[in-house]
Design a protein around this motif. Structure first.
Motif, PDB file in Angstrom:
ATOM      1  N   ARG A 160       0.833  -1.369   0.193  1.00 40.72           N
ATOM      2  CA  ARG A 160      -0.016   0.047   0.083  1.00 40.72           C
ATOM      3  C   ARG A 160       0.917   1.148   0.160  1.00 40.72           C
ATOM      4  N   GLU A 161       2.074   1.286   0.812  1.00 40.23           N
ATOM      5  CA  GLU A 161       2.866   2.490   0.836  1.00 40.23           C
ATOM      6  C   GLU A 161       3.432   2.620  -0.541  1.00 40.23           C
ATOM      7  N   ALA A 162       3.944   1.500  -0.986  1.00 38.06           N
ATOM      8  CA  ALA A 162       4.560   1.722  -2.246  1.00 38.06           C
ATOM      9  C   ALA A 162       3.744   2.273  -3.277  1.00 38.06           C
ATOM     10  N   TYR A 163       2.341   1.689  -3.404  1.00 42.53           N
ATOM     11  CA  TYR A 163       1.541   2.262  -4.195  1.00 42.53           C
ATOM     12  C   TYR A 163       1.195   3.766  -4.014  1.00 42.53           C
ATOM     13  N   ASN A 164       1.079   4.077  -2.832  1.00 41.94           N
ATOM     14  CA  ASN A 164       0.622   5.447  -2.546  1.00 41.94           C
ATOM     15  C   ASN A 164       1.896   6.215  -2.981  1.00 41.94           C
ATOM     16  N   SER A 165       2.982   5.901  -2.888  1.00 44.21           N
ATOM     17  CA  SER A 165       4.016   6.558  -2.978  1.00 44.21           C
ATOM     18  C   SER A 165       4.297   6.742  -4.782  1.00 44.21           C
ATOM     19  N   MET A 166       3.955   5.740  -5.444  1.00 44.82           N
ATOM     20  CA  MET A 166       3.900   5.687  -6.837  1.00 44.82           C
ATOM     21  C   MET A 166       3.098   6.494  -7.398  1.00 44.82           C
ATOM     22  N   ILE A 167       1.700   6.703  -6.846  1.00 41.55           N
ATOM     23  CA  ILE A 167       0.381   7.464  -7.249  1.00 41.55           C
ATOM     24  C   ILE A 167       0.944   9.012  -7.083  1.00 41.55           C
ATOM     25  N   ASN A 168       1.487   9.121  -5.631  1.00 42.54           N
ATOM     26  CA  ASN A 168       1.906  10.558  -5.453  1.00 42.54           C
ATOM     27  C   ASN A 168       2.773  11.290  -6.262  1.00 42.54           C
ATOM     28  N   ILE A 169       3.930  10.519  -6.575  1.00 41.87           N
ATOM     29  CA  ILE A 169       4.698  10.681  -7.731  1.00 41.87           C
ATOM     30  C   ILE A 169       4.033  11.163  -9.189  1.00 41.87           C
ATOM     31  N   MET A 354       9.136   0.214  -9.742  1.00 40.84           N
ATOM     32  CA  MET A 354       9.748  -0.924  -9.549  1.00 40.84           C
ATOM     33  C   MET A 354       9.673  -1.450  -8.088  1.00 40.84           C
ATOM     34  N   LYS A 355       9.555  -0.789  -7.112  1.00 39.55           N
ATOM     35  CA  LYS A 355       9.525  -1.123  -5.541  1.00 39.55           C
ATOM     36  C   LYS A 355       7.942  -1.737  -5.631  1.00 39.55           C
ATOM     37  N   PHE A 356       6.862  -0.980  -6.022  1.00 36.62           N
ATOM     38  CA  PHE A 356       5.369  -1.505  -5.989  1.00 36.62           C
ATOM     39  C   PHE A 356       5.259  -2.668  -6.668  1.00 36.62           C
ATOM     40  N   VAL A 357       5.964  -2.969  -8.129  1.00 32.98           N
ATOM     41  CA  VAL A 357       5.866  -4.272  -8.505  1.00 32.98           C
ATOM     42  C   VAL A 357       6.600  -5.294  -7.797  1.00 32.98           C
ATOM     43  N   LYS A 358       7.603  -5.033  -7.146  1.00 32.18           N
ATOM     44  CA  LYS A 358       8.383  -6.044  -6.199  1.00 32.18           C
ATOM     45  C   LYS A 358       7.521  -6.635  -5.093  1.00 32.18           C
ATOM     46  N   LEU A 359       6.902  -5.464  -4.419  1.00 33.84           N
ATOM     47  CA  LEU A 359       6.228  -5.724  -3.169  1.00 33.84           C
ATOM     48  C   LEU A 359       4.838  -6.139  -3.249  1.00 33.84           C
ATOM     49  N   SER A 360       4.227  -5.760  -4.346  1.00 31.15           N
ATOM     50  CA  SER A 360       3.028  -6.360  -4.884  1.00 31.15           C
ATOM     51  C   SER A 360       3.173  -7.795  -5.193  1.00 31.15           C
ATOM     52  N   THR A 361       4.060  -8.034  -5.960  1.00 31.41           N
ATOM     53  CA  THR A 361       4.271  -9.545  -6.441  1.00 31.41           C
ATOM     54  C   THR A 361       4.487 -10.249  -5.142  1.00 31.41           C
ATOM     55  N   LEU A 362       5.392  -9.917  -4.001  1.00 31.87           N
ATOM     56  CA  LEU A 362       5.491 -10.559  -2.810  1.00 31.87           C
ATOM     57  C   LEU A 362       4.001 -11.031  -2.282  1.00 31.87           C
ATOM     58  N   LEU A 363       3.222  -9.812  -2.208  1.00 33.51           N
ATOM     59  CA  LEU A 363       2.028  -9.915  -1.628  1.00 33.51           C
ATOM     60  C   LEU A 363       0.928 -11.015  -2.447  1.00 33.51           C
ATOM     61  N   SER A 364       1.170 -10.881  -3.698  1.00 36.26           N
ATOM     62  CA  SER A 364       0.484 -11.885  -4.584  1.00 36.26           C
ATOM     63  C   SER A 364       0.792 -13.296  -4.515  1.00 36.26           C
ATOM     64  N   GLU A 365       2.194 -13.486  -4.315  1.00 36.55           N
ATOM     65  CA  GLU A 365       2.769 -14.836  -3.906  1.00 36.55           C
ATOM     66  C   GLU A 365       1.922 -15.258  -2.612  1.00 36.55           C
ATOM     67  N   SER A 366       2.090 -14.371  -1.642  1.00 37.48           N
ATOM     68  CA  SER A 366       1.668 -14.750  -0.201  1.00 37.48           C
ATOM     69  C   SER A 366       0.002 -15.116  -0.507  1.00 37.48           C
ATOM     70  N   ARG A 367      -0.673 -14.252  -1.257  1.00 41.73           N
ATOM     71  CA  ARG A 367      -2.043 -14.471  -1.403  1.00 41.73           C
ATOM     72  C   ARG A 367      -2.519 -15.839  -2.104  1.00 41.73           C
ATOM     73  N   LYS A 368      -1.744 -16.165  -2.951  1.00 43.40           N
ATOM     74  CA  LYS A 368      -1.845 -17.456  -3.750  1.00 43.40           C
ATOM     75  C   LYS A 368      -1.555 -18.905  -2.775  1.00 43.40           C
ATOM     76  N   LYS A 369      -0.416 -18.419  -1.914  1.00 46.68           N
ATOM     77  CA  LYS A 369      -0.280 -19.428  -1.050  1.00 46.68           C
ATOM     78  C   LYS A 369      -1.437 -19.764  -0.113  1.00 46.68           C
ATOM     79  N   LEU A 407      -5.033  -2.019  -3.129  1.00 45.94           N
ATOM     80  CA  LEU A 407      -5.096  -3.569  -2.943  1.00 45.94           C
ATOM     81  C   LEU A 407      -3.943  -4.285  -3.589  1.00 45.94           C
ATOM     82  N   GLY A 408      -3.214  -3.793  -4.487  1.00 43.69           N
ATOM     83  CA  GLY A 408      -2.101  -4.612  -5.259  1.00 43.69           C
ATOM     84  C   GLY A 408      -2.575  -4.909  -6.685  1.00 43.69           C
ATOM     85  N   ILE A 409      -2.076  -5.951  -7.255  1.00 46.91           N
ATOM     86  CA  ILE A 409      -2.138  -6.312  -8.561  1.00 46.91           C
ATOM     87  C   ILE A 409      -2.972  -7.419  -8.840  1.00 46.91           C
ATOM     88  N   ASP A 410      -4.048  -7.858  -7.793  1.00 43.52           N
ATOM     89  CA  ASP A 410      -4.755  -8.950  -7.837  1.00 43.52           C
ATOM     90  C   ASP A 410      -6.141  -8.743  -7.670  1.00 43.52           C
TER      91      ASP A 410
END
Length: 554
Positions: A160-169, A354-369, A407-410
């Motif tokens: 969420r923080e990475a997304y907000n940072s990306m959107i703010n920029i 890039m940071k959001f892609v990385k962190l949202s991908t980690l979140l997505s992997e956790s969700r799938k698990k 909420l990420g990329i899912d």
């Protein structure tokens, strides 16, 4: 949990006060006794649209009040703070409706909007079987349900923080590009105006000085005439200069007499001669040629015209042109700086992306698990509800970065099939009825065991089932109730027997008026009610014995 419910002047209910408890509470009663009215009352608390026909005949105002107990870290706390609702461990929610077509929503003495009420109560209570657009059948809730089960809050927060940072920029880039677009439209004018002012090079107080010189040169003929006349008076024979020399000569002839007055007169006349000499020099200095004066006057007028033309262009005084020039210079520098800023922001955006892609991908992997774990748990629960051929799966659709959200990329959807030969469909697309109700119950048993922060009410989940299936449903409902507060409106004696608390909804007549009330039953009264459900209005001893056995086996 829902602790108390107060109802006043709603349809058949004149005044009602019900105390609810932890565990599984069952609500029974004959058809038409008013169970649906009770759910309508809870619907008002949930923020459903008002049906003013609910107001009891001959009454003007009706109300429903619910008291909830909450704990410090309950998810509703953040929502309450969002709407500036003070709270401790108790929430008093009141919905008041008036025959004039107006209604009010009040929480802890704070009047709120209906939308705010919906957002708050969605964290407190859910009625399954009604209001299906707000429960598990709403696919928009599936992602949050999976996240709550997974309990990976750190991953969610980081993403969420990475997304907000990306959107703010990105917002800053858009703002800077909007400025750049406007600057590009103005740039030629700014540069041309600045170059003209640099070339013009205005000086402070220059207009005042030029005006003074213009006035002088404009009167040059008059001045020359006056100077010639004065020069003639000074220099002509018997003029001032000649007369003073004669006076000096006469006084100097008497100098040896050493008379004080004569000596003073000599000093005075010598001083006068010096003044006349200075005056003569001044007059001679003003003997400028008329043609030279005309040339200078034209130059001054041209200069004044140029300065004043620029001043009109910028709607300012001539002296202010210096400030305007500096502002134009700053504006041109700002344009350059803004272009550099856009380049820097785009680099920042790429890094943030890039940071959001990385962190949202980690979140997505956790969700799938955890989706795999959740699916297994729910599918293990289905056979116990006599749904041996049913299954659930969780579908993931990856969202592009441009369409991503906080909420990420899912995009997550719960898919279900109640028969092994059927295709997997979103839960809200599978057949309604008893199978759907049991399917939802299985999901709730697993999910709420992990979340357990809401009261859940099942409306006639036993519809279309009986015997061992109804017994299985009752057992799973009791399992829910063991962890947190659950309620079920039921016609099934098997389901009823599993309740920890039993409330009877009944309709009475008094003075030719019909009233609905609710009673909490004792153990003996539970036997009588279950016996009625088994045998009808003519309760037999066999029905009582069967009821006793159902209660004994819960």
């Amino acid at each position: 949990m829902l602790r108390e419910l107060f109802v006043k002047n709603i349809v058949l209910i004149e005044s009602l006060n019900v105390h609810f408890k932890n565990g599984l509470s069952v609500l029974t009663g004959e058809t038409g006794a008013g169970k649906s009215i009770l759910l309508d009352c809870i619907g008002l608390i949930l923020g459903n649209r008002v049906d003013f026909n609910l107001i009891r005949n001959n009454e003007n105002v009706a109300s429903v009040t619910a008291i909830f107990e909450i704990y410090d870290k309950h998810p509703v706390v953040n929502v309450l703070e969002k709407f500036s609702v003070n709270h401790e461990t108790e929430l008093i929610i009141r919905r008041e409706i008036n025959i004039n077509g107006k209604s009010k929503c009040i929480i802890n003495d704070v009047v709120i909007t209906r939308n705010a009420l919906i957002e708050i109560t969605d964290n407190l209570i859910e009625v399954q079987g009604q209001f299906e657009d707000r429960g598990l059948l709403n696919t928009k809730t599936h992602l949050s349900l999976l996240d709550a089960f997974a309990d990976h809050n750190d991953l969610i927060e980081n993403s969420r923080e990475a997304y907000n940072s990306m959107i703010n920029i990105l917002k800053l880039i858009n703002e800077a590009e909007a400025i750049a677009k406007k600057n590009n439209e103005d740039n030629d004018w700014l540069k041309d105006s600045y170059d003209q002012l640099v070339l013009l090079d205005p000086k402070f107080k220059e207009e005042e000085e030029l005006d003074k010189n213009k006035k002088y040169l404009a009167n040059r003929t008059k001045i020359n005439t006056a100077m010639a006349y004065i020069r003639n008076i000074i220099e002509k024979e018997t003029g001032l200069e000649d007369l003073i020399n004669q006076v000096i000569k006469s006084l100097e002839s008497m100098y040896k007499i050493e008379n004080e007055n004569i000596n003073s007169a000599i000093e005075i006349i010598n001083g006068t001669k010096a003044d006349i000499e200075e005056l003569k020099n001044i007059v001679n200095g003003e003997s400028l040629e008329t043609t030279q004066g005309i040339d200078r006057l034209e130059l001054i007028e041209d200069r004044l015209h140029a300065l004043r033309t620029e001043a009109r262009k910028h709607n300012c005084t001539v002296d202010d042109l210096i400030t305007i020039r500096n502002k134009l210079k700053n504006s041109l520098n700002d344009i350059k700086d803004n272009n550099f800023k856009i380049e820097d922001l785009k680099k920042e955006y790429d890094d943030a992306k890039m940071k959001f892609v990385k962190l949202s991908t980690l979140l997505s992997e956790s969700r799938k698990k955890y989706a795999t774990i959740l699916t297994e748990k729910i599918n293990d629960e289905l056979p116990q509800l006599k749904l041996e051929n049913a299954r659930l799966s969780i579908n993931f659709d990856k969202v592009s970065i441009d369409d991503a959200s906080i909420l990420g990329i899912d995009k997550v959807t719960f898919l279900a099939s109640t028969n092994s030969n059927n295709n997997m469909l979103p839960i809200n697309k599978i057949a309604s009825g008893g199978e759907l109700s049991r399917f939802l119950l299985a999901i709730k048993v697993v999910l709420e065991a992990a979340i357990h922060n809401r009261t859940i009410i099942f409306d006639e989940i036993d519809s279309g089932i009986g015997g061992s299936v109804a017994n299985a449903v009752g057992t799973r409902l009791a399992k829910l109730g063991a962890s947190y507060q659950a309620m079920v409106v039921t016609h099934s004696p098997q389901v009823t027997s599993k309740g920890h608390n039993h409330y009877l909804v009944q309709k009475n007549m008094n003075n030719n008026q019909t009233y609905t009330n609710i009673l909490e039953l004792t153990e003996n009264e539970k036997i009588e009610e279950i016996a009625r459900m088994l045998s009808g209005s003519n309760i037999t001893n066999e029905a009582r014995e069967a009821a006793f056995k159902l209660l004994d086996n819960k």
